[in-house]
Design a protein around this motif. Structure first.
Motif, PDB file in Angstrom:
ATOM      1  N   UNK A   1       0.820  -1.216   0.000  1.00 24.82           N
ATOM      2  CA  UNK A   1       0.000   0.000   0.000  1.00 24.82           C
ATOM      3  C   UNK A   1       0.854   1.266   0.000  1.00 24.82           C
ATOM      4  N   UNK A   2       2.094   1.136  -0.435  1.00 26.01           N
ATOM      5  CA  UNK A   2       3.009   2.275  -0.404  1.00 26.01           C
ATOM      6  C   UNK A   2       2.550   3.405  -1.311  1.00 26.01           C
ATOM      7  N   UNK A   3       1.840   3.079  -2.414  1.00 26.58           N
ATOM      8  CA  UNK A   3       1.348   4.119  -3.325  1.00 26.58           C
ATOM      9  C   UNK A   3       0.306   4.995  -2.658  1.00 26.58           C
ATOM     10  N   UNK A   4      -0.307   4.475  -1.589  1.00 21.20           N
ATOM     11  CA  UNK A   4      -1.318   5.234  -0.845  1.00 21.20           C
ATOM     12  C   UNK A   4      -0.717   5.969   0.344  1.00 21.20           C
TER      13      UNK A   4
ATOM     14  N   UNK B   1       3.507   3.665   5.436  1.00 21.45           N
ATOM     15  CA  UNK B   1       4.879   3.387   5.826  1.00 21.45           C
ATOM     16  C   UNK B   1       5.143   1.889   5.650  1.00 21.45           C
ATOM     17  N   UNK B   2       6.412   1.508   5.465  1.00 20.98           N
ATOM     18  CA  UNK B   2       6.735   0.093   5.322  1.00 20.98           C
ATOM     19  C   UNK B   2       8.166  -0.180   5.762  1.00 20.98           C
ATOM     20  N   UNK B   3       8.414  -1.442   6.109  1.00 20.75           N
ATOM     21  CA  UNK B   3       9.733  -1.900   6.546  1.00 20.75           C
ATOM     22  C   UNK B   3      10.097  -3.130   5.730  1.00 20.75           C
TER      23      UNK B   3
ATOM     24  N   UNK C   1      17.893  -4.335   7.609  1.00 15.07           N
ATOM     25  CA  UNK C   1      16.511  -3.866   7.711  1.00 15.07           C
ATOM     26  C   UNK C   1      16.474  -2.376   7.359  1.00 15.07           C
ATOM     27  N   UNK C   2      15.646  -2.039   6.379  1.00 20.11           N
ATOM     28  CA  UNK C   2      15.488  -0.654   5.957  1.00 20.11           C
ATOM     29  C   UNK C   2      13.996  -0.349   5.819  1.00 20.11           C
ATOM     30  N   UNK C   3      13.670   0.927   5.685  1.00 23.66           N
ATOM     31  CA  UNK C   3      12.257   1.310   5.614  1.00 23.66           C
ATOM     32  C   UNK C   3      12.085   2.514   4.694  1.00 23.66           C
ATOM     33  N   UNK C   4      10.854   2.929   4.589  1.00 25.60           N
ATOM     34  CA  UNK C   4      10.525   4.065   3.730  1.00 25.60           C
ATOM     35  C   UNK C   4      11.199   5.330   4.254  1.00 25.60           C
ATOM     36  N   UNK C   5      11.756   6.127   3.323  1.00 29.13           N
ATOM     37  CA  UNK C   5      12.502   7.306   3.749  1.00 29.13           C
ATOM     38  C   UNK C   5      12.211   8.539   2.903  1.00 29.13           C
ATOM     39  N   UNK C   6      11.247   8.448   1.965  1.00 30.09           N
ATOM     40  CA  UNK C   6      11.000   9.588   1.085  1.00 30.09           C
ATOM     41  C   UNK C   6      10.082  10.630   1.709  1.00 30.09           C
ATOM     42  N   UNK C   7       9.317  10.252   2.728  1.00 28.72           N
ATOM     43  CA  UNK C   7       8.359  11.179   3.321  1.00 28.72           C
ATOM     44  C   UNK C   7       8.656  11.500   4.778  1.00 28.72           C
TER      45      UNK C   7
ATOM     46  N   UNK D   1      11.555   5.158  -2.793  1.00 22.29           N
ATOM     47  CA  UNK D   1      11.095   5.356  -1.428  1.00 22.29           C
ATOM     48  C   UNK D   1      12.081   4.886  -0.365  1.00 22.29           C
ATOM     49  N   UNK D   2      12.894   3.869  -0.672  1.00 20.52           N
ATOM     50  CA  UNK D   2      13.687   3.224   0.370  1.00 20.52           C
ATOM     51  C   UNK D   2      14.848   4.093   0.844  1.00 20.52           C
ATOM     52  N   UNK D   3      15.206   3.923   2.097  1.00 15.44           N
ATOM     53  CA  UNK D   3      16.388   4.541   2.674  1.00 15.44           C
ATOM     54  C   UNK D   3      17.617   3.956   1.970  1.00 15.44           C
ATOM     55  N   UNK D   4      18.408   4.788   1.322  1.00 16.17           N
ATOM     56  CA  UNK D   4      19.547   4.323   0.539  1.00 16.17           C
ATOM     57  C   UNK D   4      20.808   4.115   1.374  1.00 16.17           C
TER      58      UNK D   4
END
Length: 335
Positions: free
Chosen positions: A52-55, A58-60, A76-82, A157-160
């Protein structure tokens, strides 16, 4: 006529036996293959929020990479664009059985269990479960089950940050990080607490990935050494060490480590898949030993363990081979 009928019956029986034998062999092969061999434990796993990332959810995600015959690299990384990334965690996990690996943090045992196309992260002791909150913010936890996906994670989206770890010893701090940007992977190391000049350098490590970092006073001089371990991204996973030594707590300089492929004292049968660690006051390297059979390179089932000591060199300090042993592979050994 009777002979013809008898011949047909015998022929059908032989065919049936061959089919049964073939089926038995196939069943036997399936039983011999572990889940990790059939489906492959390496790859990317995500929580339910990823779909549901397009909506805006958050995700891991958990990325599992090949280590040596006894380890895997877990990131382990997660969403980092917002927003600030929810969880950041890097560990080297040791094999306990075909489906279970363990990592260690401050004496706590973190377990990674693979089941079909899923990975579950928990702790061996239920009372240690709160340690999984340490690597996350906002009350989140690494704990839970993640589902494997095909292909790469969403790079928009992912933390680089591909690796991140902060270490401290003898009043000196080390921040070790690796980030992939513009298709280039870099390693950055900076210190805090040095009396004369803090160290801040970035290295281009294209084709490599940082898998772990450790500190120890290897030569017992009252100042620590830093060890950063990397592996090539190909299937051989050749290991390399970026080593540094603090000079009387005033400054820090790099330590020379001779690549294993160039070190004729230890590289017989070497084919990558290294692992490195600091054990008490020794620097240790382990890798599986291979041999040639015709055009094939096969495992001997043995591990070579090499110990190094820190010595003074003409231009810089260096890690010098101090001893070498070999032993049969045993997945149930503690690291």
């Amino acid at each position: 006529m009777n002979r013809v009928i008898l011949f047909v019956i015998i022929s059908l029986s032989i065919c049936a036996c061959h089919k049964i034998e073939k089926k038995d062999r196939e069943d036997s092969f399936e039983q011999e293959q572990s889940p990790s061999e059939k489906s492959g434990i390496y790859g990317n796993y995500v929580d339910t929020g990823y779909e549901q990332r397009a909506d805006g959810f958050d995700w891991v995600a958990v990325t599992v990479r090949q280590g040596d015959n006894e380890t895997i690299d877990v990131s382990v990384r997660s969403r980092a664009d917002k927003k600030r990334p929810t969880c950041t965690f890097d560990a080297l996990a040791y094999k306990r059985d075909e489906n279970t690996y363990e990592a260690f943090y401050n004496g706590k045992r973190i377990v990674f269990e693979f089941n079909d196309t899923r990975i579950t992260i928990s702790t061996v002791d239920p009372n240690d479960i709160n340690v999984l909150n340490f690597f996350c913010n906002g009350g989140a936890s690494l704990g839970g089950t993640y589902k494997k996906i095909d292909g790469a994670l969403d790079r928009n989206q992912i933390d680089l940050t591909t690796f991140s770890k902060v270490l401290n010893l003898q009043g000196i701090g080390f921040n070790v990080s690796s980030i992939e940007k513009n298709d280039t992977n870099t390693l950055t190391i900076f210190t805090f607490g040095l009396e004369k000049r803090d160290y801040n350098e970035t290295f281009n490590i294209e084709g490599e990935a940082v898998v772990n970092a450790e500190v120890e006073d290897l030569n017992s001089d009252g100042s620590p050494e830093l060890f950063v371990y990397t592996k090539t991204l190909d299937s051989s996973a050749y290991g390399h060490v970026y080593a540094f030594s603090v000079n009387n707590k005033k400054s820090m300089s790099q330590v020379y480590f001779k690549p294993t492929s160039e070190n004729d004292n230890i590289n017989e049968g070497y084919n990558g898949q290294d692992s490195f660690s600091v054990v008490e006051n020794s620097f240790m390297q382990r890798f599986p030993i291979y041999k040639k059979e015709g055009n094939k390179t096969i495992s001997t089932g043995k591990i070579r363990q090499v110990s190094y000591k820190l010595v003074e060199g003409e231009a810089m300090r260096q890690l010098k081979v101090d001893g070498m042993t070999e032993y049969e592979t045993n997945y149930n050994e503690a690291p």
